[in-house]
Design an enzyme around this catalytic site. Structure first.
Site, PDB file in Angstrom:
ATOM      1  N   SER A   9       0.808  -1.217   0.000  1.00  0.00           N
ATOM      2  CA  SER A   9       0.000   0.000   0.000  1.00  0.00           C
ATOM      3  C   SER A   9       0.845   1.272   0.000  1.00  0.00           C
ATOM      4  O   SER A   9       0.407   2.309  -0.493  1.00  0.00           O
ATOM      5  CB  SER A   9      -0.940   0.014   1.210  1.00  0.00           C
ATOM      6  OG  SER A   9      -0.210  -0.127   2.418  1.00  0.00           O
ATOM      7  N   ASP A 162      -4.392   6.791  10.229  1.00  0.00           N
ATOM      8  CA  ASP A 162      -4.127   5.403  10.645  1.00  0.00           C
ATOM      9  C   ASP A 162      -2.729   5.219  11.236  1.00  0.00           C
ATOM     10  O   ASP A 162      -2.423   4.179  11.820  1.00  0.00           O
ATOM     11  CB  ASP A 162      -4.357   4.419   9.490  1.00  0.00           C
ATOM     12  CG  ASP A 162      -3.402   4.611   8.307  1.00  0.00           C
ATOM     13  OD1 ASP A 162      -2.429   5.390   8.413  1.00  0.00           O
ATOM     14  OD2 ASP A 162      -3.637   3.961   7.266  1.00  0.00           O
ATOM     15  N   HIS A 165       0.194   4.951   7.015  1.00  0.00           N
ATOM     16  CA  HIS A 165       0.422   5.439   5.646  1.00  0.00           C
ATOM     17  C   HIS A 165       0.725   6.935   5.641  1.00  0.00           C
ATOM     18  O   HIS A 165       0.056   7.696   6.349  1.00  0.00           O
ATOM     19  CB  HIS A 165      -0.815   5.149   4.787  1.00  0.00           C
ATOM     20  CG  HIS A 165      -1.131   3.695   4.682  1.00  0.00           C
ATOM     21  ND1 HIS A 165      -2.042   3.065   5.514  1.00  0.00           N
ATOM     22  CD2 HIS A 165      -0.632   2.731   3.872  1.00  0.00           C
ATOM     23  CE1 HIS A 165      -2.103   1.783   5.206  1.00  0.00           C
ATOM     24  NE2 HIS A 165      -1.256   1.554   4.219  1.00  0.00           N
TER      25      HIS A 165
END
Length: 196
Positions: A9, A162, A165
């Protein structure tokens, strides 16, 4: 020249507008620094080193001249045995060797919550494999985020809510850190492509 960015990601650009992801920002940085390169986004959100190994064969298409390998974050999140991660990354680098594609291997700092032994075993994977396969090494994908500030400040200003990221500004800093190493990778691919 074409560079494939094989990752998870962090490579894929999770949670960001498409133009603010790692690959588009890196592409613009390389362009500004005189490198005529197409960067392929081979990042899959949630991917482990095992996922990367299963995808490397179709990532290494004939037009790919160099590859960035940035995997291992999801192995860490799942507490996967470092020996398993090492074997998967070794397989990815072997595939690149067989395709005569130079690699920039991107490391990660392991958290201490799995214990000192796990942390040391995981962090050793990247320099060990870079040496074994004569790959270039960038020690830590997220290192530029803490270079100018403490972790609490970095989390508040450079990361998405979060805490995993990077946000758009965080990606910009990451690219500024890794960019010169990608230029080195491109130079290596050019040298090998010209038969020198």
């Amino acid at each position: 020249m074409t560079v494939a960015a094989l990752g998870d990601s962090l490579t894929q650009g999770f949670g960001l507008a498409p133009e603010n992801g790692f690959v588009p920002v890196l592409s613009r940085w390389l362009d500004r620094n005189g490198a005529e390169v197409t960067v392929i986004n081979a990042g899959v959100s949630g991917d482990t080193t095992a996922g990367g190994l299963s995808r490397v064969a179709w990532t290494l298409t004939p037009e790919v001249d160099a590859m960035i390998v940035a995997l291992g974050g999801n192995d860490l999140l799942r507490g996967i045995d470092p020996d398993v991660s090492r074997a998967n990354l070794d397989g990815i680098l072997k595939a690149a060797d067989e395709a005569d594609v130079p690699v920039l291997l991107v490391g990660l700092d392991a958290p201490s919550n799995y214990g000192a032994d796990y942390e040391a075993r995981f962090e050793a994977i990247f320099p060990d494999l870079a040496e074994t396969h004569d790959a270039l090494l960038y020690p830590s994908f997220l290192a530029p985020l803490t270079a100018e500030s403490d972790m609490a400040t970095a989390l508040a200003t450079l990361m998405q809510p979060d805490g995993i990221h990077p946000n758009a500004e965080g990606v910009t800093r990451i690219v500024e850190g890794i960019g010169p190493h990608v230029l080195e990778l491109i130079a290596r691919a050019s040298d090998e492509g010209s038969g020198s």
